[in-house]
Enzyme design. Sequence first.
Site, PDB file in Angstrom:
ATOM      1  N   LYS A 170      15.338 120.762   5.403  1.00  0.00           N
ATOM      2  CA  LYS A 170      15.814 120.844   6.784  1.00  0.00           C
ATOM      3  C   LYS A 170      14.589 120.716   7.678  1.00  0.00           C
ATOM      4  O   LYS A 170      13.684 121.551   7.634  1.00  0.00           O
ATOM      5  CB  LYS A 170      16.520 122.184   7.036  1.00  0.00           C
ATOM      6  CG  LYS A 170      16.882 122.383   8.490  1.00  0.00           C
ATOM      7  CD  LYS A 170      17.604 123.691   8.723  1.00  0.00           C
ATOM      8  CE  LYS A 170      17.477 124.098  10.185  1.00  0.00           C
ATOM      9  NZ  LYS A 170      18.087 125.393  10.478  1.00  0.00           N
ATOM     10  N   GLY A 185      19.594 132.224  16.961  1.00  0.00           N
ATOM     11  CA  GLY A 185      19.595 133.681  17.115  1.00  0.00           C
ATOM     12  C   GLY A 185      20.181 134.198  18.418  1.00  0.00           C
ATOM     13  O   GLY A 185      20.214 135.404  18.642  1.00  0.00           O
ATOM     14  N   GLY A 222      23.103 129.521  16.515  1.00  0.00           N
ATOM     15  CA  GLY A 222      23.766 130.036  17.713  1.00  0.00           C
ATOM     16  C   GLY A 222      25.183 130.527  17.502  1.00  0.00           C
ATOM     17  O   GLY A 222      25.810 131.056  18.424  1.00  0.00           O
ATOM     18  N   ASN A 230      23.099 132.129  10.228  1.00  0.00           N
ATOM     19  CA  ASN A 230      22.291 133.199   9.631  1.00  0.00           C
ATOM     20  C   ASN A 230      22.484 134.516  10.379  1.00  0.00           C
ATOM     21  O   ASN A 230      23.080 135.477   9.880  1.00  0.00           O
ATOM     22  CB  ASN A 230      20.818 132.752   9.644  1.00  0.00           C
ATOM     23  CG  ASN A 230      19.901 133.671   8.855  1.00  0.00           C
ATOM     24  OD1 ASN A 230      18.896 133.234   8.334  1.00  0.00           O
ATOM     25  ND2 ASN A 230      20.198 134.956   8.724  1.00  0.00           N
ATOM     26  N   THR A 231      22.008 134.556  11.643  1.00  0.00           N
ATOM     27  CA  THR A 231      21.975 135.819  12.386  1.00  0.00           C
ATOM     28  C   THR A 231      23.354 136.481  12.493  1.00  0.00           C
ATOM     29  O   THR A 231      23.454 137.707  12.412  1.00  0.00           O
ATOM     30  CB  THR A 231      21.397 135.582  13.797  1.00  0.00           C
ATOM     31  OG1 THR A 231      20.201 134.825  13.667  1.00  0.00           O
ATOM     32  CG2 THR A 231      21.088 136.877  14.506  1.00  0.00           C
TER      33      THR A 231
HETATM   34  C1  LIG Z   1      18.103 130.018   8.853  1.00  0.00           C
HETATM   35  C2  LIG Z   1      17.974 128.890   9.742  1.00  0.00           C
HETATM   36  O1  LIG Z   1      17.827 127.765   9.324  1.00  0.00           O
HETATM   37  C3  LIG Z   1      18.019 129.157  11.196  1.00  0.00           C
HETATM   38  O2  LIG Z   1      16.901 128.590  11.774  1.00  0.00           O
HETATM   39  C4  LIG Z   1      19.313 128.600  11.669  1.00  0.00           C
HETATM   40  O3  LIG Z   1      19.160 127.651  12.607  1.00  0.00           O
HETATM   41  C5  LIG Z   1      20.331 129.650  11.936  1.00  0.00           C
HETATM   42  O4  LIG Z   1      20.446 130.056  13.262  1.00  0.00           O
HETATM   43  P1  LIG Z   1      21.278 131.376  13.622  1.00  0.00           P
HETATM   44  O5  LIG Z   1      20.470 132.502  13.096  1.00  0.00           O
HETATM   45  O6  LIG Z   1      21.406 131.364  15.106  1.00  0.00           O
HETATM   46  O7  LIG Z   1      22.597 131.266  12.914  1.00  0.00           O
END
Ligand SMILES: CC(=O)[C@@H](O)[C@H](O)COP(=O)(O)O
Length: 255
Positions: free
Chosen positions: A96, A157, A184, A205-206
């Site tokens: 990525k 995030g 996001g 992720n977040t």
């Molecule tokens: C883990 C990763 O690749 C992050 O840079 C991704 O873009 C997720 O973003 P969020 O944490 O906002 O979901």
Amino acid sequence: MLTIGKASFTSRLLLGTGKFPDLDIQSKAVEAAETEILTFAVRRLNLEERDKQHFLDTLDLSRYALLPNTAGATTANEAVRIAKLARASGLCDMIKVEVIGDSKTLLPDPFETLKASEKLLEEGFIVLPYISDDVILAKRLQNLGVHAVMPGASPIGTGRGLLNPFSLELIIEQAEVPVIVDAGIRSPGDAAMAMQLGADAVLLNTAVSGAQDPVKMAEAMKLAVRAGRYGFEAGLIPVKRYASASSPTEGLVQA
Ligand SMILES: CC(=O)[C@@H](O)[C@H](O)COP(=O)(O)O
């Protein structure tokens, strides 16, 4: 099926591995998400001391495709160097491309992302660039030969959800490679909405790692991604200006 390069996946949810309260919760959340692709920043791995415990150690990595990302890079050269380091360490050929252009918004630098993607394709990587919701950039990257595009829903995030569904839809409409809506996402509703628009997958992720119950949220996201995809495949009804009765009145006997 989600196909990236030569690999196919049943799950359309890609999960980041950062910011979990602990490794036990992380592995339970990964399990609950039923994801098949895990992403992480190469810089979080201590590649010089592979014998030391790290955040991927509690996971059975044979069950997942790894998608290392070049987070921390601010130039194309840095991203290429990080990607090569990941490949040399036997992590994966898939990368990525994340080249950040601004430390406050963490928005990707479109010029450096394009440059890095071009170079990494030449080097034989499976290239998935993280971009803003820029329709033309998505097209340019696609023409270069990238294997997927990853437009952000909103800055990493922030949990601001889909700021510009219209642009995401335009990217999806003209895409010949998978579109993975990345970053996001806050709620299962956001994830479902991205899939409903026709995205091929969602990366988040977040929203999971920062939830009060990350394991439950991982499961909610799994269901939301499925629901959104089913909705897209089933076809939504057109939006109308005026009401139309849900119960047909034709043929009814007048009382
Ligand atoms: C883990 C990763 O690749 C992050 O840079 C991704 O873009 C997720 O973003 P969020 O944490 O906002 O979901």
